[in-house]
Design a protein around this motif. Structure first.
Motif, PDB file in Angstrom:
ATOM      1  N   SER A  14      -0.004 -21.503   2.276  1.00 22.82           N
ATOM      2  CA  SER A  14      -0.999 -21.210   2.951  1.00 22.82           C
ATOM      3  C   SER A  14      -2.423 -21.975   2.412  1.00 22.82           C
ATOM      4  CB  SER A  14      -1.268 -19.664   2.869  1.00 22.82           C
ATOM      5  OG  SER A  14      -2.612 -19.120   3.341  1.00 22.82           O
ATOM      6  N   SER A  15      -3.214 -22.139   3.249  1.00 17.24           N
ATOM      7  CA  SER A  15      -4.603 -22.596   3.015  1.00 17.24           C
ATOM      8  C   SER A  15      -5.653 -21.484   3.403  1.00 17.24           C
ATOM      9  CB  SER A  15      -5.169 -24.029   3.397  1.00 17.24           C
ATOM     10  OG  SER A  15      -5.079 -24.001   5.053  1.00 17.24           O
ATOM     11  N   VAL A  16      -5.211 -20.126   3.439  1.00 17.69           N
ATOM     12  CA  VAL A  16      -6.030 -19.009   3.892  1.00 17.69           C
ATOM     13  C   VAL A  16      -7.096 -18.782   2.743  1.00 17.69           C
ATOM     14  CG1 VAL A  16      -6.244 -16.531   4.048  1.00 17.69           C
ATOM     15  CG2 VAL A  16      -4.104 -17.943   5.240  1.00 17.69           C
ATOM     16  N   MET A  17      -8.362 -18.650   3.110  1.00 19.16           N
ATOM     17  CA  MET A  17      -9.419 -18.360   2.267  1.00 19.16           C
ATOM     18  C   MET A  17      -9.319 -17.103   2.403  1.00 19.16           C
ATOM     19  SD  MET A  17     -11.717 -21.442   1.679  1.00 19.16           S
ATOM     20  CE  MET A  17     -13.058 -20.353   1.196  1.00 19.16           C
ATOM     21  N   VAL A  18      -9.371 -16.166   1.235  1.00 21.08           N
ATOM     22  CA  VAL A  18      -9.425 -14.819   1.363  1.00 21.08           C
ATOM     23  C   VAL A  18     -10.694 -14.094   2.106  1.00 21.08           C
ATOM     24  CG1 VAL A  18      -9.209 -12.650  -0.016  1.00 21.08           C
ATOM     25  CG2 VAL A  18      -7.719 -14.458  -0.555  1.00 21.08           C
ATOM     26  N   ASP A  19     -10.669 -13.424   3.028  1.00 21.46           N
ATOM     27  CA  ASP A  19     -11.794 -12.745   3.621  1.00 21.46           C
ATOM     28  C   ASP A  19     -11.442 -11.379   4.036  1.00 21.46           C
ATOM     29  OD1 ASP A  19     -13.548 -11.902   5.432  1.00 21.46           O
ATOM     30  OD2 ASP A  19     -13.802 -13.916   6.413  1.00 21.46           O
ATOM     31  N   GLU A  20     -12.188 -10.295   3.647  1.00 25.15           N
ATOM     32  CA  GLU A  20     -11.967  -9.039   4.074  1.00 25.15           C
ATOM     33  C   GLU A  20     -11.966  -8.683   5.725  1.00 25.15           C
ATOM     34  OE1 GLU A  20     -16.408  -7.104   4.001  1.00 25.15           O
ATOM     35  OE2 GLU A  20     -15.097  -6.806   2.193  1.00 25.15           O
ATOM     36  N   ASN A  21     -12.191  -9.776   6.494  1.00 17.24           N
ATOM     37  CA  ASN A  21     -11.997  -9.420   7.757  1.00 17.24           C
ATOM     38  C   ASN A  21     -10.772  -9.843   8.302  1.00 17.24           C
ATOM     39  OD1 ASN A  21     -14.474  -8.199   8.019  1.00 17.24           O
ATOM     40  ND2 ASN A  21     -15.585 -10.399   7.933  1.00 17.24           N
ATOM     41  N   TYR A  22      -9.829 -10.558   7.621  1.00 18.99           N
ATOM     42  CA  TYR A  22      -8.600 -10.830   8.081  1.00 18.99           C
ATOM     43  C   TYR A  22      -7.694  -9.682   8.730  1.00 18.99           C
ATOM     44  CZ  TYR A  22      -8.807 -15.754   6.593  1.00 18.99           C
ATOM     45  OH  TYR A  22      -9.147 -17.019   6.328  1.00 18.99           O
ATOM     46  N   HIS A  23      -7.022  -9.989   9.633  1.00 20.60           N
ATOM     47  CA  HIS A  23      -6.423  -9.007  10.242  1.00 20.60           C
ATOM     48  C   HIS A  23      -4.632  -8.947   9.856  1.00 20.60           C
ATOM     49  CE1 HIS A  23      -9.403  -7.233  12.852  1.00 20.60           C
ATOM     50  NE2 HIS A  23      -9.851  -8.370  13.102  1.00 20.60           N
ATOM     51  N   THR A  24      -3.872  -8.133  10.027  1.00 25.71           N
ATOM     52  CA  THR A  24      -2.546  -8.057   9.815  1.00 25.71           C
ATOM     53  C   THR A  24      -1.945  -9.076  10.698  1.00 25.71           C
ATOM     54  OG1 THR A  24      -1.956  -6.224  10.709  1.00 25.71           O
ATOM     55  CG2 THR A  24      -2.278  -6.153   8.618  1.00 25.71           C
ATOM     56  N   TYR A  78       0.656  -1.054   0.173  1.00 25.93           N
ATOM     57  CA  TYR A  78       0.125  -0.020  -0.171  1.00 25.93           C
ATOM     58  C   TYR A  78       0.779   1.288   0.027  1.00 25.93           C
ATOM     59  CZ  TYR A  78       0.434   1.129   4.896  1.00 25.93           C
ATOM     60  OH  TYR A  78       0.875   1.478   6.231  1.00 25.93           O
ATOM     61  N   GLY A  79       2.081   1.081  -0.058  1.00 24.41           N
ATOM     62  CA  GLY A  79       3.114   2.147  -0.204  1.00 24.41           C
ATOM     63  C   GLY A  79       3.294   3.101   1.072  1.00 24.41           C
ATOM     64  N   GLY A  80       3.386   2.479   2.261  1.00 25.69           N
ATOM     65  CA  GLY A  80       3.671   2.915   3.454  1.00 25.69           C
ATOM     66  C   GLY A  80       4.715   2.299   3.952  1.00 25.69           C
ATOM     67  N   SER A  81       5.109   2.574   5.366  1.00 24.80           N
ATOM     68  CA  SER A  81       6.412   1.882   5.927  1.00 24.80           C
ATOM     69  C   SER A  81       5.572   0.932   6.952  1.00 24.80           C
ATOM     70  CB  SER A  81       7.080   3.085   6.762  1.00 24.80           C
ATOM     71  OG  SER A  81       6.404   3.536   7.754  1.00 24.80           O
ATOM     72  N   ALA A  82       6.641   0.026   7.345  1.00 32.14           N
ATOM     73  CA  ALA A  82       6.302  -0.867   8.124  1.00 32.14           C
ATOM     74  C   ALA A  82       5.830  -0.438   9.577  1.00 32.14           C
ATOM     75  CB  ALA A  82       7.483  -1.863   8.447  1.00 32.14           C
ATOM     76  N   GLU A  83       6.579   0.726   9.919  1.00 34.53           N
ATOM     77  CA  GLU A  83       6.244   1.328  11.272  1.00 34.53           C
ATOM     78  C   GLU A  83       4.477   1.691  11.353  1.00 34.53           C
ATOM     79  OE1 GLU A  83       8.776   2.159   9.412  1.00 34.53           O
ATOM     80  OE2 GLU A  83      10.205   1.261  10.941  1.00 34.53           O
ATOM     81  N   GLU A  84       3.968   1.802  10.127  1.00 35.93           N
ATOM     82  CA  GLU A  84       2.709   2.515   9.845  1.00 35.93           C
ATOM     83  C   GLU A  84       1.478   1.361   9.902  1.00 35.93           C
ATOM     84  OE1 GLU A  84       3.512   6.499   7.002  1.00 35.93           O
ATOM     85  OE2 GLU A  84       2.886   4.406   6.191  1.00 35.93           O
ATOM     86  N   VAL A  85       1.854   0.285   9.764  1.00 33.86           N
ATOM     87  CA  VAL A  85       1.002  -0.738   9.988  1.00 33.86           C
ATOM     88  C   VAL A  85       0.807  -1.520  11.361  1.00 33.86           C
ATOM     89  CG1 VAL A  85       0.770  -3.288   8.893  1.00 33.86           C
ATOM     90  CG2 VAL A  85       1.827  -1.768   7.469  1.00 33.86           C
ATOM     91  N   ASP A  86      -0.420  -1.203  11.590  1.00 37.60           N
ATOM     92  CA  ASP A  86      -0.656  -1.648  13.119  1.00 37.60           C
ATOM     93  C   ASP A  86      -1.349  -3.101  12.905  1.00 37.60           C
ATOM     94  OD1 ASP A  86      -2.042  -2.258  15.307  1.00 37.60           O
ATOM     95  OD2 ASP A  86      -3.599  -0.510  15.311  1.00 37.60           O
ATOM     96  N   PRO A  87      -0.364  -4.048  13.449  1.00 37.18           N
ATOM     97  CA  PRO A  87      -0.958  -5.513  13.537  1.00 37.18           C
ATOM     98  C   PRO A  87      -2.423  -5.699  13.693  1.00 37.18           C
ATOM     99  CG  PRO A  87       1.212  -5.252  14.737  1.00 37.18           C
ATOM    100  CD  PRO A  87       0.529  -3.864  14.654  1.00 37.18           C
ATOM    101  N   ASP A  88      -2.941  -4.896  14.529  1.00 40.07           N
ATOM    102  CA  ASP A  88      -4.342  -5.012  14.898  1.00 40.07           C
ATOM    103  C   ASP A  88      -5.469  -4.408  14.161  1.00 40.07           C
ATOM    104  OD1 ASP A  88      -3.556  -6.316  17.338  1.00 40.07           O
ATOM    105  OD2 ASP A  88      -2.997  -4.691  18.295  1.00 40.07           O
ATOM    106  N   CYS A  89      -4.926  -3.891  13.012  1.00 39.40           N
ATOM    107  CA  CYS A  89      -5.709  -3.099  11.977  1.00 39.40           C
ATOM    108  C   CYS A  89      -6.069  -4.135  11.049  1.00 39.40           C
ATOM    109  CB  CYS A  89      -5.035  -1.938  11.524  1.00 39.40           C
ATOM    110  SG  CYS A  89      -5.987  -0.940  10.355  1.00 39.40           S
ATOM    111  N   PRO A  90      -7.388  -4.312  10.582  1.00 35.42           N
ATOM    112  CA  PRO A  90      -7.747  -5.013   9.608  1.00 35.42           C
ATOM    113  C   PRO A  90      -7.294  -4.416   8.075  1.00 35.42           C
ATOM    114  CG  PRO A  90      -9.711  -4.488  10.795  1.00 35.42           C
ATOM    115  CD  PRO A  90      -8.635  -3.598  11.319  1.00 35.42           C
ATOM    116  N   LEU A  91      -6.667  -5.420   7.366  1.00 31.91           N
ATOM    117  CA  LEU A  91      -6.256  -4.884   5.904  1.00 31.91           C
ATOM    118  C   LEU A  91      -7.245  -4.028   5.294  1.00 31.91           C
ATOM    119  CD1 LEU A  91      -4.391  -8.211   5.343  1.00 31.91           C
ATOM    120  CD2 LEU A  91      -3.435  -6.278   6.077  1.00 31.91           C
TER     121      LEU A  91
END
Length: 64
Positions: free
Chosen positions: A54-64, A16-29
Motif C-alpha cells: 500500500s502507498s496509503v497516506m494515513v488520514d483520519e478521514n479514510y473509510h473502511t 477494536y474488539g467487535g465483530s465483522a457484522e458490526e463494521v459498517d463499510p461506510d463508517c469512517p474508521l
C-alpha cells in the motif's frame, strides 16, 4: 467481492474488539475509535493477507 469485504470488516473488527457484522463499510474508521496506530496495523494486516503493498497516506478521514 463480498468475501473480500467481509474479510476486511473482520480485520477492522479485530483491532477494536467487535465483530465483522458490526463494521459498517461506510463508517469512517475514526468513528469506530481507531486511531493512527490502529490504522497502521490494519494496513499492515491487509498488505500481508492480500499480498499487496500500500502507498496509503494515513488520514483520519479514510473509510473502511
Amino acid at each position: 467481492m463480498r468475501d473480500i469485504l467481509y474479510e476486511l470488516q473482520a480485520m477492522v473488527a479485530d483491532y477494536y474488539g467487535g465483530s465483522a457484522e458490526e463494521v459498517d463499510p461506510d463508517c469512517p474508521l475514526r468513528d469506530l475509535g481507531i486511531e493512527t496506530v490502529g490504522l497502521t496495523g490494519i494496513v499492515a494486516a491487509i498488505e500481508a493477507k492480500f499480498n499487496v503493498i500500500s502507498s496509503v497516506m494515513v488520514d483520519e478521514n479514510y473509510h473502511t
